[in-house]
Design a protein around this motif. Structure first.
Motif, PDB file in Angstrom:
ATOM      1  N   GLY A 126      -6.929 -25.126 -11.987  1.00  0.00           N
ATOM      2  CA  GLY A 126      -6.465 -24.873 -10.627  1.00  0.00           C
ATOM      3  C   GLY A 126      -7.287 -25.553  -9.553  1.00  0.00           C
ATOM      4  O   GLY A 126      -6.769 -25.924  -8.504  1.00  0.00           O
ATOM      5  N   ILE A 127      -8.582 -25.716  -9.798  1.00  0.00           N
ATOM      6  CA  ILE A 127      -9.465 -26.272  -8.778  1.00  0.00           C
ATOM      7  C   ILE A 127      -9.125 -27.721  -8.471  1.00  0.00           C
ATOM      8  O   ILE A 127      -9.479 -28.250  -7.422  1.00  0.00           O
ATOM      9  CB  ILE A 127     -10.933 -26.155  -9.238  1.00  0.00           C
ATOM     10  N   ILE A 128      -8.407 -28.392  -9.398  1.00  0.00           N
ATOM     11  CA  ILE A 128      -8.103 -29.804  -9.216  1.00  0.00           C
ATOM     12  C   ILE A 128      -7.145 -30.016  -8.051  1.00  0.00           C
ATOM     13  O   ILE A 128      -7.274 -30.971  -7.289  1.00  0.00           O
ATOM     14  CB  ILE A 128      -7.509 -30.384 -10.519  1.00  0.00           C
ATOM     15  N   ARG A 129      -6.182 -29.122  -7.899  1.00  0.00           N
ATOM     16  CA  ARG A 129      -5.175 -29.307  -6.855  1.00  0.00           C
ATOM     17  C   ARG A 129      -5.145 -28.192  -5.817  1.00  0.00           C
ATOM     18  O   ARG A 129      -4.336 -28.232  -4.898  1.00  0.00           O
ATOM     19  CB  ARG A 129      -3.789 -29.435  -7.503  1.00  0.00           C
ATOM     20  N   HIS A 130      -6.005 -27.196  -5.971  1.00  0.00           N
ATOM     21  CA  HIS A 130      -5.970 -26.059  -5.054  1.00  0.00           C
ATOM     22  C   HIS A 130      -7.386 -25.677  -4.628  1.00  0.00           C
ATOM     23  O   HIS A 130      -8.339 -25.811  -5.399  1.00  0.00           O
ATOM     24  CB  HIS A 130      -5.323 -24.839  -5.731  1.00  0.00           C
ATOM     25  N   ASN A 131      -7.492 -25.166  -3.412  1.00  0.00           N
ATOM     26  CA  ASN A 131      -8.735 -24.570  -2.947  1.00  0.00           C
ATOM     27  C   ASN A 131      -8.715 -23.115  -3.408  1.00  0.00           C
ATOM     28  O   ASN A 131      -8.213 -22.223  -2.721  1.00  0.00           O
ATOM     29  CB  ASN A 131      -8.837 -24.654  -1.421  1.00  0.00           C
ATOM     30  N   VAL A 132      -9.249 -22.891  -4.597  1.00  0.00           N
ATOM     31  CA  VAL A 132      -9.138 -21.585  -5.232  1.00  0.00           C
ATOM     32  C   VAL A 132      -9.865 -20.510  -4.430  1.00  0.00           C
ATOM     33  O   VAL A 132      -9.395 -19.369  -4.338  1.00  0.00           O
ATOM     34  CB  VAL A 132      -9.673 -21.647  -6.677  1.00  0.00           C
ATOM     35  N   VAL A 133     -11.001 -20.859  -3.846  1.00  0.00           N
ATOM     36  CA  VAL A 133     -11.751 -19.872  -3.071  1.00  0.00           C
ATOM     37  C   VAL A 133     -10.922 -19.392  -1.879  1.00  0.00           C
ATOM     38  O   VAL A 133     -10.804 -18.191  -1.623  1.00  0.00           O
ATOM     39  CB  VAL A 133     -13.094 -20.456  -2.598  1.00  0.00           C
ATOM     40  N   ALA A 134     -10.328 -20.332  -1.149  1.00  0.00           N
ATOM     41  CA  ALA A 134      -9.510 -19.956   0.008  1.00  0.00           C
ATOM     42  C   ALA A 134      -8.297 -19.133  -0.423  1.00  0.00           C
ATOM     43  O   ALA A 134      -7.948 -18.135   0.235  1.00  0.00           O
ATOM     44  CB  ALA A 134      -9.060 -21.205   0.755  1.00  0.00           C
ATOM     45  N   LEU A 135      -7.671 -19.526  -1.518  1.00  0.00           N
ATOM     46  CA  LEU A 135      -6.520 -18.784  -2.008  1.00  0.00           C
ATOM     47  C   LEU A 135      -6.916 -17.370  -2.432  1.00  0.00           C
ATOM     48  O   LEU A 135      -6.174 -16.405  -2.190  1.00  0.00           O
ATOM     49  CB  LEU A 135      -5.881 -19.520  -3.186  1.00  0.00           C
ATOM     50  N   ALA A 136      -8.070 -17.242  -3.055  1.00  0.00           N
ATOM     51  CA  ALA A 136      -8.533 -15.925  -3.494  1.00  0.00           C
ATOM     52  C   ALA A 136      -8.782 -15.011  -2.293  1.00  0.00           C
ATOM     53  O   ALA A 136      -8.481 -13.814  -2.339  1.00  0.00           O
ATOM     54  CB  ALA A 136      -9.795 -16.065  -4.333  1.00  0.00           C
ATOM     55  N   ARG A 137      -9.312 -15.563  -1.226  1.00  0.00           N
ATOM     56  CA  ARG A 137      -9.537 -14.753  -0.016  1.00  0.00           C
ATOM     57  C   ARG A 137      -8.220 -14.310   0.599  1.00  0.00           C
ATOM     58  O   ARG A 137      -8.069 -13.158   1.032  1.00  0.00           O
ATOM     59  CB  ARG A 137     -10.363 -15.552   0.990  1.00  0.00           C
ATOM     60  N   GLN A 138      -7.247 -15.223   0.633  1.00  0.00           N
ATOM     61  CA  GLN A 138      -5.928 -14.850   1.142  1.00  0.00           C
ATOM     62  C   GLN A 138      -5.310 -13.757   0.276  1.00  0.00           C
ATOM     63  O   GLN A 138      -4.707 -12.803   0.782  1.00  0.00           O
ATOM     64  CB  GLN A 138      -5.016 -16.075   1.165  1.00  0.00           C
ATOM     65  N   ALA A 139      -5.476 -13.917  -1.034  1.00  0.00           N
ATOM     66  CA  ALA A 139      -4.898 -12.934  -1.958  1.00  0.00           C
ATOM     67  C   ALA A 139      -5.560 -11.574  -1.792  1.00  0.00           C
ATOM     68  O   ALA A 139      -4.881 -10.539  -1.838  1.00  0.00           O
ATOM     69  CB  ALA A 139      -5.049 -13.429  -3.397  1.00  0.00           C
ATOM     70  N   ARG A 140      -6.867 -11.560  -1.577  1.00  0.00           N
ATOM     71  CA  ARG A 140      -7.565 -10.288  -1.400  1.00  0.00           C
ATOM     72  C   ARG A 140      -7.046  -9.572  -0.153  1.00  0.00           C
ATOM     73  O   ARG A 140      -6.831  -8.349  -0.168  1.00  0.00           O
ATOM     74  CB  ARG A 140      -9.072 -10.542  -1.307  1.00  0.00           C
ATOM     75  N   GLN A 141      -6.806 -10.310   0.915  1.00  0.00           N
ATOM     76  CA  GLN A 141      -6.248  -9.707   2.124  1.00  0.00           C
ATOM     77  C   GLN A 141      -4.860  -9.136   1.842  1.00  0.00           C
ATOM     78  O   GLN A 141      -4.520  -8.035   2.302  1.00  0.00           O
ATOM     79  CB  GLN A 141      -6.176 -10.748   3.244  1.00  0.00           C
ATOM     80  N   LEU A 142      -4.069  -9.875   1.082  1.00  0.00           N
ATOM     81  CA  LEU A 142      -2.725  -9.413   0.746  1.00  0.00           C
ATOM     82  C   LEU A 142      -2.786  -8.178  -0.138  1.00  0.00           C
ATOM     83  O   LEU A 142      -2.030  -7.210   0.057  1.00  0.00           O
ATOM     84  CB  LEU A 142      -1.963 -10.539   0.042  1.00  0.00           C
ATOM     85  N   ILE A 143      -3.686  -8.187  -1.102  1.00  0.00           N
ATOM     86  CA  ILE A 143      -3.857  -7.032  -1.990  1.00  0.00           C
ATOM     87  C   ILE A 143      -4.278  -5.805  -1.186  1.00  0.00           C
ATOM     88  O   ILE A 143      -3.771  -4.698  -1.387  1.00  0.00           O
ATOM     89  CB  ILE A 143      -4.885  -7.355  -3.088  1.00  0.00           C
ATOM     90  N   ASN A 144      -5.196  -6.000  -0.261  1.00  0.00           N
ATOM     91  CA  ASN A 144      -5.676  -4.880   0.558  1.00  0.00           C
ATOM     92  C   ASN A 144      -4.573  -4.303   1.448  1.00  0.00           C
ATOM     93  O   ASN A 144      -4.644  -3.144   1.858  1.00  0.00           O
ATOM     94  CB  ASN A 144      -6.853  -5.325   1.419  1.00  0.00           C
ATOM     95  N   SER A 145      -3.545  -5.120   1.722  1.00  0.00           N
ATOM     96  CA  SER A 145      -2.440  -4.623   2.547  1.00  0.00           C
ATOM     97  C   SER A 145      -1.588  -3.607   1.798  1.00  0.00           C
ATOM     98  O   SER A 145      -0.858  -2.830   2.410  1.00  0.00           O
ATOM     99  CB  SER A 145      -1.558  -5.789   2.999  1.00  0.00           C
ATOM    100  N   GLY A 146      -1.654  -3.633   0.481  1.00  0.00           N
ATOM    101  CA  GLY A 146      -0.886  -2.697  -0.321  1.00  0.00           C
ATOM    102  C   GLY A 146       0.585  -3.024  -0.426  1.00  0.00           C
ATOM    103  O   GLY A 146       1.377  -2.212  -0.937  1.00  0.00           O
ATOM    104  N   ASN A 147       1.000  -4.207   0.008  1.00  0.00           N
ATOM    105  CA  ASN A 147       2.413  -4.596  -0.012  1.00  0.00           C
ATOM    106  C   ASN A 147       2.732  -5.210  -1.378  1.00  0.00           C
ATOM    107  O   ASN A 147       2.580  -6.417  -1.580  1.00  0.00           O
ATOM    108  CB  ASN A 147       2.692  -5.595   1.109  1.00  0.00           C
ATOM    109  N   ALA A 162      -1.604 -20.132  -8.484  1.00  0.00           N
ATOM    110  CA  ALA A 162      -2.766 -20.745  -9.134  1.00  0.00           C
ATOM    111  C   ALA A 162      -3.855 -19.722  -9.445  1.00  0.00           C
ATOM    112  O   ALA A 162      -4.780 -20.013 -10.205  1.00  0.00           O
ATOM    113  CB  ALA A 162      -3.339 -21.848  -8.247  1.00  0.00           C
ATOM    114  N   LEU A 163      -3.747 -18.521  -8.868  1.00  0.00           N
ATOM    115  CA  LEU A 163      -4.752 -17.482  -9.102  1.00  0.00           C
ATOM    116  C   LEU A 163      -4.480 -16.700 -10.375  1.00  0.00           C
ATOM    117  O   LEU A 163      -5.295 -15.865 -10.781  1.00  0.00           O
ATOM    118  CB  LEU A 163      -4.810 -16.530  -7.909  1.00  0.00           C
ATOM    119  N   GLY A 164      -3.328 -16.945 -11.014  1.00  0.00           N
ATOM    120  CA  GLY A 164      -3.052 -16.381 -12.327  1.00  0.00           C
ATOM    121  C   GLY A 164      -3.196 -14.881 -12.432  1.00  0.00           C
ATOM    122  O   GLY A 164      -2.634 -14.112 -11.662  1.00  0.00           O
TER     123      GLY A 164
END
Length: 289
Positions: A126-147, A162-164
């Motif tokens: 995933g790191i080859i084509r994606h900024n995994v760290v940035a995506l993980a932070r976005q995902a954590r915010q989404l997860i915390n929303s409970g939606n 890409a976060l699998g």
């Protein structure tokens, strides 16, 4: 395919690969094709529906098991069932190649069965084509929303795919960009390779691991590092993997091996010999999300 169930499931498999947003969407797509409408009615006695899709997929997957490959005959005692290159590849697979770290039920005993640990790993794709760290932070915010619905959509329809495993378990950092280890049986005829289909040949796959690609990925599995395999070693590894091809795919496998070998002689986008034989570099620690 030899049965109506197998015929019925093939477009479902294709639809899944195309990223259908829901089971209902997959059913609707299949139902829109007249020949599969008819096939479902012949097999199940009714129009396409979710439960029957699951039954068809299960039926199809049961046909994909293979335990009669040349390698199986070798393990059973026929020393002439595979050539010397494949034998050397089997040795590398379990030692310097480190392939058994994921493609075996245990690292301590050679496993000639399913060639998967049934676990999830981040192998640096995933790191080859994606900024995994940035995506993980976005995902954590989404997860915390409970939606939950939004999380499901993100996992299928956005780059967050890409976060699998992480979007399922929400477990960090272990599951970030981790994907399930596939079996290697019939791997020669089941390309392109990796969960994103990014590699065309088994030589490309071997090159990826040989150079320890993705080392800038802070979530990378600890077993990913430069392997110092020579060109001959990689050829032997591919010969071993080719020996896992079942008789049903013998002719196709021979053609595919020749195609991949020819391509590998002129196009090796993942090869980096200097890095493969270089020191094991340090890697960044996972940042807090």
């Amino acid at each position: 395919m030899s049965t109506l169930e197998e015929q019925a499931v093939q477009p479902i498999v294709n639809s899944a690969e195309m990223g259908q947003p829901s089971l209902d969407a997959a059913v609707a797509r299949i139902a829109a094709i007249d020949e599969y409408q008819q096939a479902f009615r012949r097999v199940f006695g009714r129009a396409p529906n979710g439960p029957d899709l699951a039954r068809a997929i299960a039926s199809y997957e049961r046909t994909q098991l293979s335990f009669d490959s040349p390698f199986d005959h070798f393990i059973a005692g026929d020393t002439n069932a595979i050539d010397d290159a494949a034998k050397r590849g089997w040795e590398i697979f379990n030692t310097r190649g480190g392939c058994n770290k994921c493609h075996a039920l245990t690292e301590n005993k050679r496993d000639p069965t399913s060639f998967t640990d049934n676990d999830f790993h981040n192998i640096g794709i995933g790191i080859i084509r994606h900024n995994v760290v940035a995506l993980a932070r976005q995902a954590r915010q989404l997860i915390n929303s409970g939606n939950a619905a939004a999380i499901d959509r993100a996992a299928i329809q956005t780059d967050m795919s890409a976060l699998g495993r992480f979007l399922i378990t929400k477990k960090e950092p272990d599951d970030i960009a981790s994907f399930k280890t596939p079996s290697l049986r019939n791997v020669l005829v089941t390309g392109p390779y990796f969960h994103d289909g990014s590699q065309e040949t088994l030589w490309d796959v071997s090159d990826h691991y040989n150079k320890g690609d993705g080392l800038q990925n802070p979530y990378l599995d600890e077993d990913i590092h430069p392997l110092a395999l020579t060109e001959g070693d990689i050829d032997d590894l591919v010969a071993f993997m080719a020996s896992l091809t079942s008789p049903d795919y013998k002719e196709l496998g021979e053609k595919e091996l020749a195609r991949q070998r020819e391509l590998s002689r002129t196009n090796r986008p993942q090869r980096d010999t200097a890095r493969a034989f270089g020191p094991k570099p340090s890697r960044p620690k996972p940042p807090p999300l």
